[in-house]
Design a protein around this motif. Structure first.
Motif, short mmCIF file in Angstrom:
data_model
loop_
_atom_site.label_atom_id
_atom_site.label_comp_id
_atom_site.label_asym_id
_atom_site.label_seq_id
_atom_site.Cartn_x
_atom_site.Cartn_y
_atom_site.Cartn_z
N PHE A 108 -4.55 -0.14 15.09
CA PHE A 108 -3.63 0.32 14.05
C PHE A 108 -4.42 1.10 13.01
O PHE A 108 -5.64 1.04 12.98
CB PHE A 108 -2.87 -0.84 13.38
N VAL A 109 -3.69 1.83 12.17
CA VAL A 109 -4.30 2.49 11.01
C VAL A 109 -4.03 1.60 9.81
O VAL A 109 -2.88 1.23 9.54
CB VAL A 109 -3.70 3.90 10.78
N LEU A 110 -5.09 1.23 9.10
CA LEU A 110 -4.97 0.40 7.90
C LEU A 110 -4.81 1.32 6.70
O LEU A 110 -5.62 2.24 6.51
CB LEU A 110 -6.22 -0.46 7.76
N VAL A 111 -3.76 1.09 5.91
CA VAL A 111 -3.43 1.99 4.79
C VAL A 111 -3.44 1.21 3.48
O VAL A 111 -2.70 0.25 3.31
CB VAL A 111 -2.06 2.66 5.01
N ASP A 112 -4.28 1.67 2.56
CA ASP A 112 -4.31 1.14 1.19
C ASP A 112 -3.27 1.93 0.40
O ASP A 112 -3.38 3.16 0.27
CB ASP A 112 -5.70 1.34 0.60
N THR A 113 -2.29 1.25 -0.14
CA THR A 113 -1.16 1.92 -0.78
C THR A 113 -1.24 1.95 -2.31
O THR A 113 -0.30 2.35 -2.97
CB THR A 113 0.15 1.22 -0.37
N ARG A 114 -2.40 1.55 -2.84
CA ARG A 114 -2.54 1.45 -4.29
C ARG A 114 -2.91 2.80 -4.91
O ARG A 114 -3.27 3.75 -4.23
CB ARG A 114 -3.62 0.42 -4.63
N ARG A 115 -2.86 2.87 -6.23
CA ARG A 115 -3.20 4.10 -6.94
C ARG A 115 -4.70 4.39 -6.84
O ARG A 115 -5.48 3.53 -6.45
CB ARG A 115 -2.74 4.01 -8.39
N GLN A 116 -5.08 5.58 -7.24
CA GLN A 116 -6.46 6.04 -7.11
C GLN A 116 -7.46 5.13 -7.82
O GLN A 116 -8.51 4.81 -7.28
CB GLN A 116 -6.60 7.47 -7.65
N SER A 117 -7.15 4.70 -9.04
CA SER A 117 -8.09 3.86 -9.78
C SER A 117 -8.33 2.53 -9.07
O SER A 117 -9.45 2.01 -9.07
CB SER A 117 -7.60 3.62 -11.21
N SER A 118 -7.31 1.99 -8.44
CA SER A 118 -7.48 0.74 -7.69
C SER A 118 -8.32 0.97 -6.43
O SER A 118 -9.19 0.17 -6.11
CB SER A 118 -6.11 0.17 -7.30
N TRP A 119 -8.07 2.07 -5.75
CA TRP A 119 -8.88 2.45 -4.58
C TRP A 119 -10.34 2.58 -4.97
O TRP A 119 -11.24 2.07 -4.30
CB TRP A 119 -8.34 3.75 -4.00
N ASP A 120 -10.59 3.26 -6.09
CA ASP A 120 -11.97 3.46 -6.55
C ASP A 120 -12.64 2.14 -6.91
O ASP A 120 -13.85 1.99 -6.74
CB ASP A 120 -11.98 4.38 -7.78
#
Length: 149
Positions: A43-55
């Motif tokens: 599967f493709v794992l997708v982080d759906t959070r905003r940019q600051s959370s990703w960072d």
């Protein structure tokens, strides 16, 4: 003998509404450790959070696609029909539920990773930050998984 009923009047029991509800949930949710143990490419794992959370930190190998961008950007990033697993922060956030809905409405087979990145990190799994990949201290209250053990 009549089966007991819940407040909504539905039969309670393995063959009643409660059993159907929990069976259905299990088709659309996936545990953190099941994601960690899954075969690569399943599967493709997708982080759906905003940019600051990703960072701040994300799961290595995840695709960053905030929920609001899914309708417009999903097809360019993830081939149609590809299985998708979405995550957001954790149990106190329903962002991944909205993301799962957006993918489902686009026709993707989708599951929501329960616990989000909070429980990913609490299980002592790898987290990628701007400074590299790190392992946070695992929380023995939430996992029997002990990194390196």
């Amino acid at each position: 003998m009549e089966k007991p009923k819940n407040d909504a009047g539905a039969a309670v029991g393995a063959d009643g509404a409660a059993g159907a509800y929990f069976r259905a949930r299990l088709q659309f949710e996936i545990d953190v450790m099941d994601v960690a143990d899954a075969a690569p490419g399943s599967f493709v794992l997708v982080d759906t959070r905003r940019q600051s959370s990703w960072d701040h930190g994300h799961i290595p190998g995840a695709v960053h696609l905030p929920t609001a961008g899914i309708p417009a950007r999903a097809a360019a990033l993830i081939p149609a029909g590809t299985a998708v697993v979405v995550y957001s922060w954790g149990p106190g956030c329903n962002g991944s539920t909205f993301a799962a809905l957006a993918f489902a409405e686009l026709g993707y087979p989708v599951r929501e990773m329960i616990g989000g990145i909070e429980y990913w990190a609490r299980n002592g799994l790898l987290v990628e930050t701007a400074t590299g990949v790190v392992v946070r201290d695992f929380d023995g209250l939430v996992t029997a998984h002990q990194p390196g053990g």
